[in-house]
Scaffold this motif. Sequence first.
Motif, PDB file in Angstrom:
ATOM      1  N   LYS A   1      30.490  20.873   9.710  1.00 47.43           N
ATOM      2  CA  LYS A   1      30.513  22.230  10.254  1.00 47.43           C
ATOM      3  C   LYS A   1      29.331  23.064   9.771  1.00 47.43           C
ATOM      4  O   LYS A   1      29.295  24.280   9.971  1.00 47.43           O
ATOM      5  N   GLY A   2      28.369  22.401   9.131  1.00 44.77           N
ATOM      6  CA  GLY A   2      27.132  23.075   8.775  1.00 44.77           C
ATOM      7  C   GLY A   2      27.018  23.605   7.365  1.00 44.77           C
ATOM      8  O   GLY A   2      26.019  24.256   7.025  1.00 44.77           O
ATOM      9  N   LEU A   3      28.005  23.352   6.514  1.00 48.30           N
ATOM     10  CA  LEU A   3      27.918  23.856   5.146  1.00 48.30           C
ATOM     11  C   LEU A   3      27.081  22.916   4.282  1.00 48.30           C
ATOM     12  O   LEU A   3      27.127  21.692   4.443  1.00 48.30           O
ATOM     13  N   TRP A   4      26.315  23.489   3.386  1.00 43.18           N
ATOM     14  CA  TRP A   4      25.504  22.765   2.413  1.00 43.18           C
ATOM     15  C   TRP A   4      26.339  22.695   1.137  1.00 43.18           C
ATOM     16  O   TRP A   4      26.726  23.722   0.582  1.00 43.18           O
ATOM     17  N   ILE A   5      26.681  21.483   0.690  1.00 47.67           N
ATOM     18  CA  ILE A   5      27.617  21.315  -0.431  1.00 47.67           C
ATOM     19  C   ILE A   5      26.859  21.204  -1.748  1.00 47.67           C
ATOM     20  O   ILE A   5      26.068  20.278  -1.956  1.00 47.67           O
ATOM     21  N   ILE A   6      27.131  22.149  -2.639  1.00 45.59           N
ATOM     22  CA  ILE A   6      26.464  22.235  -3.935  1.00 45.59           C
ATOM     23  C   ILE A   6      27.447  21.851  -5.040  1.00 45.59           C
ATOM     24  O   ILE A   6      28.460  22.514  -5.239  1.00 45.59           O
ATOM     25  N   GLY A   7      27.157  20.782  -5.767  1.00 42.31           N
ATOM     26  CA  GLY A   7      27.977  20.391  -6.903  1.00 42.31           C
ATOM     27  C   GLY A   7      27.405  20.951  -8.194  1.00 42.31           C
ATOM     28  O   GLY A   7      26.224  21.313  -8.261  1.00 42.31           O
ATOM     29  N   THR A   8      28.223  21.042  -9.220  1.00 39.91           N
ATOM     30  CA  THR A   8      27.758  21.551 -10.514  1.00 39.91           C
ATOM     31  C   THR A   8      27.930  20.471 -11.572  1.00 39.91           C
ATOM     32  O   THR A   8      29.021  19.942 -11.764  1.00 39.91           O
ATOM     33  N   ASP A   9      26.838  20.145 -12.256  1.00 37.88           N
ATOM     34  CA  ASP A   9      26.876  19.098 -13.271  1.00 37.88           C
ATOM     35  C   ASP A   9      25.633  19.234 -14.155  1.00 37.88           C
ATOM     36  O   ASP A   9      24.587  19.705 -13.700  1.00 37.88           O
ATOM     37  N   MET A  10      25.726  18.779 -15.392  1.00 31.78           N
ATOM     38  CA  MET A  10      24.633  18.946 -16.348  1.00 31.78           C
ATOM     39  C   MET A  10      23.380  18.150 -16.005  1.00 31.78           C
ATOM     40  O   MET A  10      22.307  18.426 -16.532  1.00 31.78           O
ATOM     41  N   ASP A  11      23.497  17.143 -15.133  1.00 32.90           N
ATOM     42  CA  ASP A  11      22.295  16.373 -14.802  1.00 32.90           C
ATOM     43  C   ASP A  11      21.662  16.827 -13.476  1.00 32.90           C
ATOM     44  O   ASP A  11      20.887  16.105 -12.860  1.00 32.90           O
ATOM     45  N   GLY A  12      21.985  18.048 -13.051  1.00 28.85           N
ATOM     46  CA  GLY A  12      21.453  18.563 -11.789  1.00 28.85           C
ATOM     47  C   GLY A  12      20.175  19.369 -11.943  1.00 28.85           C
ATOM     48  O   GLY A  12      19.592  19.469 -13.026  1.00 28.85           O
ATOM     49  N   GLU A  13      19.733  19.947 -10.836  1.00 28.96           N
ATOM     50  CA  GLU A  13      18.569  20.836 -10.834  1.00 28.96           C
ATOM     51  C   GLU A  13      18.988  22.200 -11.387  1.00 28.96           C
ATOM     52  O   GLU A  13      20.158  22.585 -11.302  1.00 28.96           O
ATOM     53  N   VAL A  14      18.049  22.940 -11.931  1.00 28.43           N
ATOM     54  CA  VAL A  14      18.352  24.280 -12.446  1.00 28.43           C
ATOM     55  C   VAL A  14      18.763  25.173 -11.276  1.00 28.43           C
ATOM     56  O   VAL A  14      18.072  25.238 -10.257  1.00 28.43           O
ATOM     57  N   SER A  15      19.877  25.853 -11.420  1.00 30.96           N
ATOM     58  CA  SER A  15      20.473  26.589 -10.297  1.00 30.96           C
ATOM     59  C   SER A  15      19.542  27.625  -9.693  1.00 30.96           C
ATOM     60  O   SER A  15      19.438  27.742  -8.468  1.00 30.96           O
ATOM     61  N   TYR A  16      18.824  28.402 -10.533  1.00 34.08           N
ATOM     62  CA  TYR A  16      17.998  29.468  -9.967  1.00 34.08           C
ATOM     63  C   TYR A  16      16.701  28.949  -9.346  1.00 34.08           C
ATOM     64  O   TYR A  16      15.964  29.699  -8.722  1.00 34.08           O
ATOM     65  N   LYS A  17      16.411  27.643  -9.531  1.00 38.61           N
ATOM     66  CA  LYS A  17      15.246  27.044  -8.896  1.00 38.61           C
ATOM     67  C   LYS A  17      15.627  26.292  -7.613  1.00 38.61           C
ATOM     68  O   LYS A  17      14.779  25.681  -6.972  1.00 38.61           O
ATOM     69  N   THR A  18      16.909  26.337  -7.276  1.00 43.90           N
ATOM     70  CA  THR A  18      17.432  25.615  -6.117  1.00 43.90           C
ATOM     71  C   THR A  18      17.754  26.600  -4.997  1.00 43.90           C
ATOM     72  O   THR A  18      18.265  27.695  -5.254  1.00 43.90           O
ATOM     73  N   ASN A  19      17.481  26.213  -3.773  1.00 39.47           N
ATOM     74  CA  ASN A  19      17.792  27.071  -2.627  1.00 39.47           C
ATOM     75  C   ASN A  19      19.303  27.066  -2.389  1.00 39.47           C
ATOM     76  O   ASN A  19      19.880  26.064  -1.981  1.00 39.47           O
ATOM     77  N   LEU A  20      19.941  28.195  -2.659  1.00 38.08           N
ATOM     78  CA  LEU A  20      21.393  28.319  -2.485  1.00 38.08           C
ATOM     79  C   LEU A  20      21.737  29.292  -1.355  1.00 38.08           C
ATOM     80  O   LEU A  20      22.821  29.863  -1.327  1.00 38.08           O
ATOM     81  N   LYS A  21      20.804  29.464  -0.423  1.00 37.56           N
ATOM     82  CA  LYS A  21      21.053  30.343   0.716  1.00 37.56           C
ATOM     83  C   LYS A  21      21.733  29.574   1.841  1.00 37.56           C
ATOM     84  O   LYS A  21      21.818  28.343   1.814  1.00 37.56           O
TER      85      LYS A  21
ATOM     86  N   GLU B   1      24.574  33.479  -8.791  1.00 38.57           N
ATOM     87  CA  GLU B   1      23.257  33.028  -8.330  1.00 38.57           C
ATOM     88  C   GLU B   1      23.234  32.911  -6.809  1.00 38.57           C
ATOM     89  O   GLU B   1      22.222  33.216  -6.168  1.00 38.57           O
ATOM     90  N   VAL B   2      24.350  32.483  -6.216  1.00 35.81           N
ATOM     91  CA  VAL B   2      24.426  32.386  -4.757  1.00 35.81           C
ATOM     92  C   VAL B   2      24.243  33.760  -4.124  1.00 35.81           C
ATOM     93  O   VAL B   2      23.422  33.941  -3.218  1.00 35.81           O
ATOM     94  N   ILE B   3      24.971  34.752  -4.587  1.00 29.82           N
ATOM     95  CA  ILE B   3      24.865  36.075  -3.960  1.00 29.82           C
ATOM     96  C   ILE B   3      23.538  36.744  -4.308  1.00 29.82           C
ATOM     97  O   ILE B   3      23.012  37.547  -3.536  1.00 29.82           O
ATOM     98  N   ARG B   4      22.971  36.410  -5.485  1.00 30.27           N
ATOM     99  CA  ARG B   4      21.657  36.955  -5.829  1.00 30.27           C
ATOM    100  C   ARG B   4      20.604  36.472  -4.815  1.00 30.27           C
ATOM    101  O   ARG B   4      19.802  37.256  -4.327  1.00 30.27           O
ATOM    102  N   GLN B   5      20.676  35.180  -4.499  1.00 31.00           N
ATOM    103  CA  GLN B   5      19.717  34.638  -3.545  1.00 31.00           C
ATOM    104  C   GLN B   5      19.954  35.163  -2.135  1.00 31.00           C
ATOM    105  O   GLN B   5      19.034  35.236  -1.318  1.00 31.00           O
ATOM    106  N   ARG B   6      21.182  35.535  -1.850  1.00 31.03           N
ATOM    107  CA  ARG B   6      21.487  36.106  -0.542  1.00 31.03           C
ATOM    108  C   ARG B   6      21.004  37.549  -0.422  1.00 31.03           C
ATOM    109  O   ARG B   6      21.055  38.149   0.635  1.00 31.03           O
ATOM    110  N   GLY B   7      20.577  38.093  -1.569  1.00 32.01           N
ATOM    111  CA  GLY B   7      20.052  39.463  -1.543  1.00 32.01           C
ATOM    112  C   GLY B   7      21.108  40.522  -1.528  1.00 32.01           C
ATOM    113  O   GLY B   7      20.872  41.656  -1.101  1.00 32.01           O
ATOM    114  N   ILE B   8      22.309  40.180  -1.994  1.00 35.10           N
ATOM    115  CA  ILE B   8      23.411  41.151  -2.019  1.00 35.10           C
ATOM    116  C   ILE B   8      23.441  41.857  -3.363  1.00 35.10           C
ATOM    117  O   ILE B   8      23.503  41.208  -4.388  1.00 35.10           O
TER     118      ILE B   8
END
Length: 258
Positions: A182-202, A251-258
Motif C-alpha cells: 500500500k506504499g508504506l516505507w517500513i523502517i526497523g530499529t536496531d543497533m546495526d542500522g543507519e543513523v536515524s537522522y541521516k536516513t530519509n524518513l519522509k 525524528e520522523v516528524i522533524r523531517q516532515r517539517g512539523i
Amino acid sequence: MDKKKKKSDFKNENMENIVEGKNPVIEALKSETTVEKIYIAKGLSQEGPMKLINALAKEKGIPVIEVDRKKLDDMSVINVHQGVIAQVSPYKYSTVDEILEYAKNKGEEPFVILLDEIEDPHNLGSIIRSANVFGAHGVIILKRRSALVTPTVIKASAGAAMHTKVAKVTNLTQTIKELKEKGLWIIGTDMDGEVSYKTNLKGPIGLVIGSEGKGLSRLVKENCDVIVKIPMMGEVNSLNASVAAGVVMYEVIRQRGI
C-alpha cells in the motif's frame, strides 16, 4: 459452595472495563469511549480534577457515584486509582485499514507504529502516548506475545490510549508486507542500522519497534526496507524500548517539517 466472588475474580473479569486515575478518566470522558459509570471516593468530588470529571460526566449524562475508598480499592486493577474509577465498555480495537483511512481523511501521509512483541504494559502505554503526541495515525500490536490495552496500559499512556487507534494482528510480517504493497516505507530499529537522522524518513512510514529483550525478530527485520539506529554517546549502549520509540518518532516528524 461459596457463591461470593473473590476480589481477583472480579478483576480478571473486568480488566478491559476499568479506567483508573484522574487523567485517564478525564481522557476517557473526552474521547469516544462509552463510559457507563464513574465512582469517586467520598469527600473528593469537588476537589481539583474531580470537578472537571463531574462536569464532563454531567454533560454526557453519565452517573457519578460516591463510594467508600475501600470499594475503589476492591475494584482497582492496578491499585493506583487516585480516588476515581470509570466503568467503560471494553476497549474497541481498530483495524489496520481504519488506521490508514484515518490518515487519508486527515490528508496526511500514513505514519504507523508497529510493535514486535512488546510485552511490558508500561512500555506499550508509553509508546501509545508518544505515538499520540507525535501525530502517528495508529499503533499495531500482535494478538499474542504482546501486551494488550489494559487499565495499566491506559494509565501508563496518561489516557492517550483512549484517543489513539490500536489494531491487533496475528502475523506482523504479513502485515508489513501488506503495508508495503500500500506504499508504506517500513523502517526497523536496531543497533546495526543507519543513523536515524541521516536516513530519509519522509513519506508514508511504518516504524517497527522491537521487543524489550530480543529486539526485532528475524523475519520482521528481513522485511524492513531499512534499519535505523539512535547514536549512543554515553557508557550505556541501549535505550528502553519506549524511549527509543519516542526518539525515532520525533525524528520522523522533524523531517516532515512539523
